[in-house]
Scaffold this motif. Structure first.
Motif, short mmCIF file in Angstrom:
data_model
loop_
_atom_site.label_atom_id
_atom_site.label_comp_id
_atom_site.label_asym_id
_atom_site.label_seq_id
_atom_site.Cartn_x
_atom_site.Cartn_y
_atom_site.Cartn_z
N LEU A 30 0.79 -1.27 -0.08
CA LEU A 30 -0.05 -0.12 0.08
C LEU A 30 0.93 1.17 0.09
O LEU A 30 2.13 1.23 0.57
N SER A 31 0.39 2.20 -0.58
CA SER A 31 0.99 3.58 -0.63
C SER A 31 0.71 4.14 0.81
O SER A 31 -0.40 3.65 1.35
N GLN A 32 1.44 5.49 1.21
CA GLN A 32 1.21 5.80 2.44
C GLN A 32 -0.36 6.44 2.60
O GLN A 32 -1.03 6.36 3.45
N HIS A 33 -0.82 6.82 1.19
CA HIS A 33 -2.10 7.55 1.27
C HIS A 33 -3.19 6.49 1.45
O HIS A 33 -4.09 6.76 2.40
N SER A 34 -3.12 5.29 0.83
CA SER A 34 -4.07 4.32 1.03
C SER A 34 -4.06 3.62 2.46
O SER A 34 -5.01 3.23 3.00
N TYR A 83 -12.57 -15.51 -9.50
CA TYR A 83 -12.71 -14.83 -8.26
C TYR A 83 -11.88 -13.27 -8.53
O TYR A 83 -10.87 -13.24 -9.12
N ILE A 84 -12.58 -12.54 -7.85
CA ILE A 84 -11.91 -10.98 -7.63
C ILE A 84 -11.92 -10.67 -6.31
O ILE A 84 -12.81 -11.01 -5.53
N ALA A 85 -10.82 -9.92 -5.72
CA ALA A 85 -10.73 -9.76 -4.63
C ALA A 85 -10.69 -8.01 -4.31
O ALA A 85 -10.23 -7.55 -5.13
N GLU A 86 -11.08 -7.39 -3.28
CA GLU A 86 -10.90 -6.06 -2.90
C GLU A 86 -10.55 -5.75 -1.45
O GLU A 86 -10.93 -6.82 -0.54
N ILE A 87 -9.91 -4.92 -1.30
CA ILE A 87 -9.58 -4.53 -0.05
C ILE A 87 -10.21 -3.09 0.25
O ILE A 87 -9.98 -2.28 -0.60
N GLY A 88 -10.71 -2.75 1.33
CA GLY A 88 -11.30 -1.57 1.56
C GLY A 88 -11.54 -1.27 3.19
O GLY A 88 -10.92 -1.93 4.10
N TYR A 89 -12.64 -0.78 3.53
CA TYR A 89 -13.05 -0.36 4.84
C TYR A 89 -14.77 -0.46 5.21
O TYR A 89 -15.37 -0.39 4.04
N ARG A 90 -14.97 -0.68 6.25
CA ARG A 90 -16.62 -0.34 6.36
C ARG A 90 -16.89 0.92 7.05
O ARG A 90 -16.21 1.30 7.98
N GLU A 91 -17.69 1.45 6.62
CA GLU A 91 -18.33 2.64 6.81
C GLU A 91 -19.99 2.56 7.28
O GLU A 91 -20.80 2.52 6.37
N GLN A 92 -20.27 2.35 8.43
CA GLN A 92 -21.49 1.93 8.93
C GLN A 92 -21.80 0.74 8.34
O GLN A 92 -21.03 -0.37 8.47
N ASP A 93 -22.91 0.48 7.40
CA ASP A 93 -23.39 -0.75 6.98
C ASP A 93 -22.63 -0.82 5.64
O ASP A 93 -22.84 -1.85 4.70
N ASN A 94 -21.96 0.24 5.09
CA ASN A 94 -21.54 -0.02 3.73
C ASN A 94 -19.86 -0.63 3.68
O ASN A 94 -19.24 0.05 4.38
N PHE A 95 -19.72 -1.08 2.56
CA PHE A 95 -18.16 -1.40 2.08
C PHE A 95 -17.67 -0.54 1.38
O PHE A 95 -18.18 -0.15 0.18
#
Length: 224
Positions: free
Chosen positions: A93-97, A151-163
């Motif tokens: 990951l970059s520093q921003h991500s 298959y495809i993957a994603e990385i992220g975060y949860r914001e309330q009930d949304n990904f």
């Protein structure tokens, strides 16, 4: 042969024949007219060089280890098949991500089953999700129920009930776990690998043959 072993050998005052034999074994050049002290000197110098090379190798190895970075500061997210029911994820990951996801404290990786569909982010057959700690985790394994699937993957975060996805991986296809039973042609259109056209039967059925057994022929002859 180690340095100390050569010195121990010389301390035992070997004969000139024994000293020459060891020198030849170590690949050193020895002349027939050399005296005992001269052969000893060659063996001693060889032992000292062995120690110096060993210390130089250790120093170079240590310097290379210290130069390996923990991160290349590039947004890279890769999905690879391990076997028909296991896939492997790794990322950088970059520093921003990193800061974008770390400040939420709710980072997750997702795996989508996108077999035979054009994935738009919401139409996956199945979704697998796992929470991770970005400060410790740099890769992840997913067990998948279906072999021979995309298959495809994603990385992220949860914001309330949304990904909220941040990075998406490449398309990964797991191998089949059994021999293919199909006998039909499959055509893949270049540039649109997920579009499949089924053609005519490629393998023709095996022609049936009449088989006469020895027993039936014998019994028929007996009746006559």
């Amino acid at each position: 042969m180690k340095r100390q072993e050569i010195f121990d050998f010389l301390n035992n005052q070997p004969t000139i024949q024994e000293a020459k034999a060891l020198a030849k074994k170590l690949g050193l050049k020895i002349k027939k007219r050399m005296k005992k002290n001269e052969v000893y000197k060659i063996l001693r110098e060889h032992a000292l060089k062995l120690e110096e090379r060993s210390e130089e190798t250790k120093q170079v190895f240590t310097e290379k280890i210290e130069q390996i970075p923990t991160s290349y500061q590039s947004d890279k997210f890769v999905l690879l098949p391990v076997n028909p029911h296991l896939v492997y994820l790794y990322w950088d990951l970059s520093q921003h991500s990193f800061e974008k996801m770390a400040k939420t404290g709710n980072t997750v990786v997702r795996l989508y089953d996108v077999t035979y569909i054009i994935f738009n982010g919401k139409n996956a057959h199945r979704i697998f999700e796992a929470g991770i700690d970005l400060g410790v985790c740099r890769n992840y394994y997913f067990h998948v129920p279906c072999s021979n699937a995309d298959y495809i993957a994603e990385i992220g975060y949860r914001e309330q009930d949304n990904f909220v996805p941040v990075l998406r991986s490449n398309l990964c296809k797991t191998p089949p776990d059994s021999p293919s039973m199909t006998s039909r042609q499959r055509w893949f259109i270049k540039g649109k690998k997920q579009i499949v056209t089924m053609g005519e039967v490629l393998i023709q059925p095996v022609e049936r043959m009449n088989i006469f057994s020895f027993t039936s022929t014998t019994s028929g002859g007996g009746k006559k």
